[in-house]
Design an enzyme around this catalytic site. Structure first.
Site, PDB file in Angstrom:
ATOM      1  N   HIS A  62       7.701  40.210   6.834  1.00 12.03           N
ATOM      2  CA  HIS A  62       7.778  40.049   5.377  1.00 12.03           C
ATOM      3  C   HIS A  62       9.162  39.556   4.934  1.00 12.03           C
ATOM      4  O   HIS A  62       9.646  39.894   3.865  1.00 12.03           O
ATOM      5  CB  HIS A  62       7.439  41.360   4.663  1.00 12.03           C
ATOM      6  N   ARG A  63       9.788  38.768   5.807  1.00 12.10           N
ATOM      7  CA  ARG A  63      11.097  38.172   5.540  1.00 12.10           C
ATOM      8  C   ARG A  63      12.219  39.204   5.409  1.00 12.10           C
ATOM      9  O   ARG A  63      13.293  38.907   4.875  1.00 12.10           O
ATOM     10  CB  ARG A  63      11.063  37.258   4.297  1.00 12.10           C
ATOM     11  N   LEU A  64      11.997  40.404   5.930  1.00  6.57           N
ATOM     12  CA  LEU A  64      13.073  41.393   5.975  1.00  6.57           C
ATOM     13  C   LEU A  64      13.823  41.202   7.295  1.00  6.57           C
ATOM     14  O   LEU A  64      13.736  42.018   8.218  1.00  6.57           O
ATOM     15  CB  LEU A  64      12.510  42.814   5.850  1.00  6.57           C
TER      16      LEU A  64
END
Length: 229
Positions: A197-199
């Site tokens: 999740h683009r973390l």
């Protein structure tokens, strides 16, 4: 695949250079992409305008902490590094979901180191280096090939365009004085791992370097900070 997406280690290493070198070795071992040692090198001109190109990293020297690459000293990047000896590089290993960034002062390799590496190159590549004024204009591709063939004739080498691979085995060719190696010393280093999740996982290490006589050396130990993605 799971190992490739693991976050950065906890606790974090005090010195990031061994981990950076391990990432490069793994990219080679796993054949992560064509030219896994390719990295983008950025330099700046007198007005502060950046330019970037891809070069090949030949080695990450963990101690004292620099990257090695080779190129033409009279090219645009060579001229910019001579005037402003600071560079920034980035590796992006897409399949491994990793990125490595390094920034720091750049110094030329010793003549002996450059000679040794030049002698290890394929004979066609050595002829090309002797023939090309990198970054200088030329009228046509045909003119470039004629320069290459003229250089081959000057050194008694086979035609590099049509000769078989081993035709020039054992050929002795001198390293051009305007071609050689660089050491990009790590004053800052960032490791990046793609996250769900683009973390993404990002950590930046910095250290203070001094350059007595033009040769960098470490003044203070590495410090690090985790960065938001």
């Amino acid at each position: 695949m799971q190992a490739r997406t693991q976050p950065l280690p906890d606790p974090l290493p005090i010195d990031p250079m061994p981990l950076a070198a391990a990432w490069l070795r793994q990219a080679w071992d796993e054949n992560a992409q064509r030219n896994p040692n390719s990295m983008v090198l950025a330099t700046t001109d007198a007005a502060g305008r950046p330019s970037a190109r891809v070069v090949l990293c030949k080695e990450i020297v963990v101690d004292p902490g620099y990257l090695v690459f080779y190129t033409n000293y009279e090219s645009r990047k060579g001229e910019e590094l001579a005037a402003r000896p600071w560079g920034a590089i980035v590796f992006h290993w897409d399949e491994m979901r990793r990125q490595l960034r390094v920034e720091g002062p750049v110094v030329t390799s010793s003549a002996a180191e450059s000679d040794e590496y030049f002698a290890s190159r394929p004979w066609q590549s050595r002829l090309a280096a002797l023939s090309s004024q990198q970054s200088a204009p030329i009228a046509s591709r045909r003119d470039l090939l004629e320069k290459l063939r003229a250089t081959a004739a000057r050194f008694g080498a086979p035609d590099p365009v049509s000769a078989v691979e081993d035709a020039g085995a054992g050929l002795k060719l001198p390293r051009p004085p305007g071609w050689g190696g660089y050491h990009l010393w790590a004053a800052a280093l960032e490791l990046w791992v793609e996250g769900e999740h683009r973390l993404h996982d990002r950590v930046r290490w910095t250290r203070e370097l001094k350059t007595p006589g033009g040769v960098p050396s470490q003044v203070r130990p590495w410090q690090h900070q985790r960065l938001q993605p």
